[in-house]
Enzyme design. Structure first.
Site, PDB file in Angstrom:
ATOM      1  N   ARG A 109       0.848  -1.194   0.000  1.00  0.00           N
ATOM      2  CA  ARG A 109       0.000   0.000   0.000  1.00  0.00           C
ATOM      3  C   ARG A 109       0.875   1.232   0.000  1.00  0.00           C
ATOM      4  O   ARG A 109       1.757   1.360   0.844  1.00  0.00           O
ATOM      5  CB  ARG A 109      -0.859   0.048   1.267  1.00  0.00           C
ATOM      6  CG  ARG A 109      -1.866  -1.022   1.369  1.00  0.00           C
ATOM      7  CD  ARG A 109      -2.976  -0.662   2.333  1.00  0.00           C
ATOM      8  NE  ARG A 109      -2.558  -0.180   3.637  1.00  0.00           N
ATOM      9  CZ  ARG A 109      -3.387   0.216   4.578  1.00  0.00           C
ATOM     10  NH1 ARG A 109      -4.691   0.230   4.348  1.00  0.00           N
ATOM     11  NH2 ARG A 109      -2.957   0.615   5.749  1.00  0.00           N
ATOM     12  N   THR A 113      -1.546   7.445  -0.442  1.00  0.00           N
ATOM     13  CA  THR A 113      -2.807   7.301  -1.180  1.00  0.00           C
ATOM     14  C   THR A 113      -3.572   6.031  -0.800  1.00  0.00           C
ATOM     15  O   THR A 113      -4.755   5.903  -1.129  1.00  0.00           O
ATOM     16  CB  THR A 113      -2.525   7.239  -2.695  1.00  0.00           C
ATOM     17  OG1 THR A 113      -1.763   6.043  -2.958  1.00  0.00           O
ATOM     18  CG2 THR A 113      -1.725   8.448  -3.160  1.00  0.00           C
ATOM     19  N   ASP A 205       0.134  -3.774  11.720  1.00  0.00           N
ATOM     20  CA  ASP A 205       0.559  -4.114  10.358  1.00  0.00           C
ATOM     21  C   ASP A 205       0.920  -5.600  10.331  1.00  0.00           C
ATOM     22  O   ASP A 205       1.884  -6.032  10.971  1.00  0.00           O
ATOM     23  CB  ASP A 205       1.772  -3.259   9.968  1.00  0.00           C
ATOM     24  CG  ASP A 205       2.179  -3.494   8.525  1.00  0.00           C
ATOM     25  OD1 ASP A 205       2.121  -2.538   7.731  1.00  0.00           O
ATOM     26  OD2 ASP A 205       2.542  -4.655   8.194  1.00  0.00           O
ATOM     27  N   ASP A 208       4.508  -6.562   9.255  1.00  0.00           N
ATOM     28  CA  ASP A 208       5.503  -6.193  10.269  1.00  0.00           C
ATOM     29  C   ASP A 208       5.402  -7.100  11.494  1.00  0.00           C
ATOM     30  O   ASP A 208       6.426  -7.499  12.065  1.00  0.00           O
ATOM     31  CB  ASP A 208       5.315  -4.733  10.689  1.00  0.00           C
ATOM     32  CG  ASP A 208       5.791  -3.764   9.613  1.00  0.00           C
ATOM     33  OD1 ASP A 208       6.589  -4.168   8.753  1.00  0.00           O
ATOM     34  OD2 ASP A 208       5.354  -2.606   9.645  1.00  0.00           O
TER      35      ASP A 208
HETATM   36  C1  PRP Z   1      -1.227  -5.183   4.148  1.00  0.00           C
HETATM   37  C2  PRP Z   1      -2.043  -6.451   4.098  1.00  0.00           C
HETATM   38  C3  PRP Z   1      -2.857  -6.265   2.856  1.00  0.00           C
HETATM   39  C4  PRP Z   1      -3.089  -4.778   2.823  1.00  0.00           C
HETATM   40  C5  PRP Z   1      -4.493  -4.499   3.255  1.00  0.00           C
HETATM   41  O1  PRP Z   1      -0.167  -5.270   3.262  1.00  0.00           O
HETATM   42  O2  PRP Z   1      -1.287  -7.625   4.101  1.00  0.00           O
HETATM   43  O3  PRP Z   1      -2.216  -6.708   1.672  1.00  0.00           O
HETATM   44  O4  PRP Z   1      -2.165  -4.204   3.753  1.00  0.00           O
HETATM   45  O5  PRP Z   1      -4.789  -3.149   3.152  1.00  0.00           O
HETATM   46  P1  PRP Z   1      -5.857  -2.591   2.106  1.00  0.00           P
HETATM   47  O6  PRP Z   1      -7.072  -3.458   2.237  1.00  0.00           O
HETATM   48  O7  PRP Z   1      -6.085  -1.185   2.561  1.00  0.00           O
HETATM   49  O8  PRP Z   1      -5.268  -2.651   0.732  1.00  0.00           O
HETATM   50  P2  PRP Z   1       0.919  -4.095   3.122  1.00  0.00           P
HETATM   51  O9  PRP Z   1       0.510  -3.137   2.052  1.00  0.00           O
HETATM   52  O10 PRP Z   1       1.191  -3.509   4.488  1.00  0.00           O
HETATM   53  O11 PRP Z   1       2.180  -4.870   2.565  1.00  0.00           O
HETATM   54  P3  PRP Z   1       3.070  -6.009   3.271  1.00  0.00           P
HETATM   55  O12 PRP Z   1       2.210  -7.253   3.365  1.00  0.00           O
HETATM   56  O13 PRP Z   1       4.199  -6.175   2.332  1.00  0.00           O
HETATM   57  O14 PRP Z   1       3.470  -5.506   4.626  1.00  0.00           O
HETATM   58  N1  URA Z   2      -2.768  -3.597   6.568  1.00  0.00           N
HETATM   59  C1  URA Z   2      -2.381  -4.126   7.747  1.00  0.00           C
HETATM   60  O1  URA Z   2      -1.435  -4.914   7.814  1.00  0.00           O
HETATM   61  N2  URA Z   2      -3.067  -3.768   8.850  1.00  0.00           N
HETATM   62  C2  URA Z   2      -4.100  -2.924   8.835  1.00  0.00           C
HETATM   63  O2  URA Z   2      -4.701  -2.648   9.894  1.00  0.00           O
HETATM   64  C3  URA Z   2      -4.481  -2.383   7.591  1.00  0.00           C
HETATM   65  C4  URA Z   2      -3.804  -2.745   6.474  1.00  0.00           C
END
Ligand code: PRP
Ligand code: URA
Length: 214
Positions: A109, A113, A205, A208
């Site tokens: 993400r 945005t 997250d 993380d």
């Molecule tokens: C997190 C999660 C989803 C997304 C959800 O990934 O694993 O893919 O956020 O958020 P959304 O519904 O608002 O799109 P992130 O973008 O943090 O990436 P990562 O898994 O690499 O940490």
């Molecule tokens: N992605 C995450 O990992 N956690 C949240 O709460 C939202 C988006």
């Protein structure tokens, strides 16, 4: 299992799922335990999302008698993991269905945005002939899940389900508007999103928490 009326969501609210999810939400739970709990919950989510797999029978002999015994009817599966955090759900699902094919979509993400930025895509060639289970623990704005399913549909998939751990009402509404044909399975529906697009109360997250990167 609970299906809120008028939605395409199945909430897998088994006591074991609820208990493990509480441990995952706790900020003091270390990454190693967090990953193990996610793997355990994924088995219970898989049980529900695969409940309607078609069955046929085969004649076998037990040590005592011949019988017509139920077996899976050959509907092939593909799991698609949204990186990074999807891998935590994928591992447990593959324990249950080791013969499934696996696709990956790398998305993150944009923190400003909240749109999904794609950095990797690899899907099985014959995805059009398979049931596709898309896995990602978090459905927040749903931008990531919508982008992933767009790609999967572009590749020809017709029979798609989405599995997550936590969903926000805003994400469910957005995902259902974009993909009304795709059933959502989740362990819980939380309260709302904060101004940064995080699920409240949520678990933080997911990537993380899994990998200890913050
Ligand atoms: C997190 C999660 C989803 C997304 C959800 O990934 O694993 O893919 O956020 O958020 P959304 O519904 O608002 O799109 P992130 O973008 O943090 O990436 P990562 O898994 O690499 O940490
Ligand atoms: N992605 C995450 O990992 N956690 C949240 O709460 C939202 C988006």
């Amino acid at each position: 299992m609970n299906k809120p009326a008028g939605t395409n969501v199945t909430v897998v609210d088994h006591p074991l799922v609820l208990h493990k999810l509480t441990l995952m939400r706790d900020r003091h739970t270390p990454s190693a335990v967090f990953r193990q709990l996610l793997r355990e919950i994924s088995l219970l989510l898989a049980y529900e999302v695969l409940r309607d797999l078609p069955i046929t029978t085969r004649t076998i002999e037990t040590p005592l008698a011949e019988m017509e015994a139920p077996i899976l009817k050959g509907k092939k599966l593909v799991f698609v993991s949204i990186l990074r955090a999807g891998s935590g759900l994928l591992d447990g699902m593959l324990d249950l269905v080791p013969s499934a094919r696996v696709g990956h979509i790398g998305l993150y993400r944009d923190p400003e945005t909240l749109t999904a930025i794609e950095y990797y895509l690899k899907l099985p060639d014959d995805i059009d002939a398979r049931r596709t289970i898309v896995v990602d623990p978090m459905l927040a704005t749903a931008n990531s899940a919508i982008a992933a399913v767009n790609r999967i549909k572009d590749a020809g998939a017709l029979d798609i389900k989405f599995v997550c751990l936590l969903a926000a009402p805003e994400g469910i509404a957005a995902f259902t508007a974009a993909h009304p044909d795709v059933q959502i399975y989740t362990a819980a529906i939380d309260d709302h999103l904060d101004e940064h697009g995080y699920i409240i109360p949520g678990l933080g997250d997911a990537g993380d928490r899994m990998f200890g990167t913050k």
